[in-house]
Write a protein that holds these residues in place. Structure first.
Motif, PDB file in Angstrom:
ATOM      1  N   THR A   1     -18.196 -26.033 -76.978  1.00  0.00           N
ATOM      2  CA  THR A   1     -17.559 -25.184 -75.961  1.00  0.00           C
ATOM      3  C   THR A   1     -16.941 -25.982 -74.823  1.00  0.00           C
ATOM      4  OG1 THR A   1     -19.518 -24.903 -74.548  1.00  0.00           O
ATOM      5  CG2 THR A   1     -19.281 -23.379 -76.427  1.00  0.00           C
ATOM      6  N   GLN A   2     -17.105 -27.297 -74.847  1.00  0.00           N
ATOM      7  CA  GLN A   2     -16.707 -28.110 -73.700  1.00  0.00           C
ATOM      8  C   GLN A   2     -15.550 -29.062 -74.023  1.00  0.00           C
ATOM      9  OE1 GLN A   2     -18.071 -27.564 -70.513  1.00  0.00           O
ATOM     10  NE2 GLN A   2     -18.665 -25.800 -71.772  1.00  0.00           N
ATOM     11  N   SER A   3     -14.843 -29.477 -72.991  1.00  0.00           N
ATOM     12  CA  SER A   3     -13.735 -30.417 -73.154  1.00  0.00           C
ATOM     13  C   SER A   3     -14.268 -31.834 -73.374  1.00  0.00           C
ATOM     14  CB  SER A   3     -12.859 -30.415 -71.901  1.00  0.00           C
ATOM     15  OG  SER A   3     -13.561 -30.996 -70.818  1.00  0.00           O
TER      16      SER A   3
ATOM     17  N   THR B   1     -15.482 -33.283 -70.033  1.00  0.00           N
ATOM     18  CA  THR B   1     -16.818 -32.826 -69.628  1.00  0.00           C
ATOM     19  C   THR B   1     -17.888 -33.509 -70.473  1.00  0.00           C
ATOM     20  OG1 THR B   1     -15.990 -30.690 -68.857  1.00  0.00           O
ATOM     21  CG2 THR B   1     -18.336 -30.808 -69.399  1.00  0.00           C
TER      22      THR B   1
ATOM     23  N   ALA C   1     -21.631 -27.877 -67.635  1.00  0.00           N
ATOM     24  CA  ALA C   1     -20.702 -27.169 -68.526  1.00  0.00           C
ATOM     25  C   ALA C   1     -19.733 -26.303 -67.734  1.00  0.00           C
ATOM     26  CB  ALA C   1     -21.480 -26.303 -69.516  1.00  0.00           C
ATOM     27  N   VAL C   2     -18.505 -26.284 -68.211  1.00  0.00           N
ATOM     28  CA  VAL C   2     -17.463 -25.452 -67.613  1.00  0.00           C
ATOM     29  C   VAL C   2     -17.504 -24.100 -68.311  1.00  0.00           C
ATOM     30  CG1 VAL C   2     -14.984 -25.187 -67.260  1.00  0.00           C
ATOM     31  CG2 VAL C   2     -16.051 -27.456 -67.064  1.00  0.00           C
ATOM     32  N   LYS C   3     -17.757 -23.060 -67.524  1.00  0.00           N
ATOM     33  CA  LYS C   3     -17.813 -21.712 -68.087  1.00  0.00           C
ATOM     34  C   LYS C   3     -16.421 -21.323 -68.579  1.00  0.00           C
ATOM     35  CE  LYS C   3     -19.187 -17.035 -66.640  1.00  0.00           C
ATOM     36  NZ  LYS C   3     -19.762 -16.473 -67.753  1.00  0.00           N
ATOM     37  N   ASP C   4     -16.370 -20.765 -69.776  1.00  0.00           N
ATOM     38  CA  ASP C   4     -15.101 -20.338 -70.376  1.00  0.00           C
ATOM     39  C   ASP C   4     -14.064 -21.465 -70.387  1.00  0.00           C
ATOM     40  OD1 ASP C   4     -16.135 -17.719 -70.762  1.00  0.00           O
ATOM     41  OD2 ASP C   4     -15.623 -17.222 -68.685  1.00  0.00           O
ATOM     42  N   GLU C   5     -14.486 -22.631 -70.785  1.00  0.00           N
ATOM     43  CA  GLU C   5     -13.595 -23.799 -70.888  1.00  0.00           C
ATOM     44  C   GLU C   5     -12.345 -23.430 -71.674  1.00  0.00           C
ATOM     45  OE1 GLU C   5     -11.638 -26.979 -70.734  1.00  0.00           O
ATOM     46  OE2 GLU C   5     -13.625 -27.266 -69.888  1.00  0.00           O
ATOM     47  N   HIS C   6     -11.188 -23.727 -71.105  1.00  0.00           N
ATOM     48  CA  HIS C   6      -9.920 -23.371 -71.744  1.00  0.00           C
ATOM     49  C   HIS C   6      -9.460 -24.411 -72.756  1.00  0.00           C
ATOM     50  CE1 HIS C   6      -9.354 -19.886 -69.246  1.00  0.00           C
ATOM     51  NE2 HIS C   6      -9.532 -20.607 -68.155  1.00  0.00           N
ATOM     52  N   ASN C   7     -10.041 -25.596 -72.709  1.00  0.00           N
ATOM     53  CA  ASN C   7      -9.610 -26.666 -73.593  1.00  0.00           C
ATOM     54  C   ASN C   7     -10.813 -27.338 -74.268  1.00  0.00           C
ATOM     55  OD1 ASN C   7      -7.835 -28.450 -74.830  1.00  0.00           O
ATOM     56  ND2 ASN C   7      -7.926 -29.898 -73.128  1.00  0.00           N
ATOM     57  N   PRO C   8     -11.593 -26.576 -75.059  1.00  0.00           N
ATOM     58  CA  PRO C   8     -12.754 -27.198 -75.694  1.00  0.00           C
ATOM     59  C   PRO C   8     -12.314 -28.238 -76.726  1.00  0.00           C
ATOM     60  CG  PRO C   8     -12.418 -25.001 -76.563  1.00  0.00           C
ATOM     61  CD  PRO C   8     -11.438 -25.173 -75.438  1.00  0.00           C
TER      62      PRO C   8
END
Length: 175
Positions: free
Chosen positions: A25-27, A30, A161-168
């Motif tokens: 779920t993460q870039s 991150t 973690a970035v919530k609702d990551e746009h670029n996983p």
């Protein structure tokens, strides 16, 4: 006396699957920050305990941080990271140090490919377990201790973690 295992290997273990799902779920950025920071704080002290004058793992983490900040390019970071992998090979016979250097090298390599961050868990958790229990502890105990460490790694990733990551990161686990 059986030879010490060098890493965890059960991709399907619940603690590993949970961590992998979060990783997906993460870039890459991150994941790089997480792996490098965790390796710096938890795994590097294990290496330094046995090889206090060998700076190759520290240098790998430094190069990865410099790449993340834009100070250097990947071709400059890569040979420094590869030296950390060489340090791991040279630590044969010391499972704590060897697994630590491998975990650090994989963590630093996350700047190249997000998939490498899983090496923090596969090698780093074993390093922690061997340090806590000793290399002659039964594998079941080593794995239980390593599973707990993987839980701490997952908690650390959840913290950044970035919530609702746009670029996983797009990861093919190849397992």
């Amino acid at each position: 006396m059986p030879k010490a295992r060098k890493m965890l290997s059960d991709w399907k273990a619940p603690y590993m699957q949970s961590l992998m799902k979060l990783i997906e779920t993460q870039s890459k950025e991150t994941l790089s920050y997480w792996a490098i920071e965790y390796a710096q704080q938890v795994i590097l002290p294990l290496w330094c305990k046995y090889y206090p004058h060998d700076q190759r793992p520290q240098n790998a983490l430094k190069a990865a941080r410099e790449w993340l900040s834009g100070e250097i390019k990947l071709p400059q970071a890569k040979p420094v990271i590869l030296e950390c992998h060489a340090a791991a090979r040279e630590a044969e016979g010391n499972p704590v140090a060897q697994a630590s250097a491998r975990a650090i090298g994989q963590s630093a390599s996350t700047i190249h490919s997000a998939r490498h961050c899983i090496g923090l868990a596969f090698y780093g958790a074993v390093a922690v377990a061997y340090e806590q229990l000793g290399k002659d502890a039964p594998w079941i105990q080593i794995e239980q201790c390593a599973a707990q460490e993987c839980g701490r790694m997952e908690a650390a990733l959840r913290d950044v973690a970035v919530k609702d990551e746009h670029n996983p990161a797009k990861i093919n686990w190849k397992c």
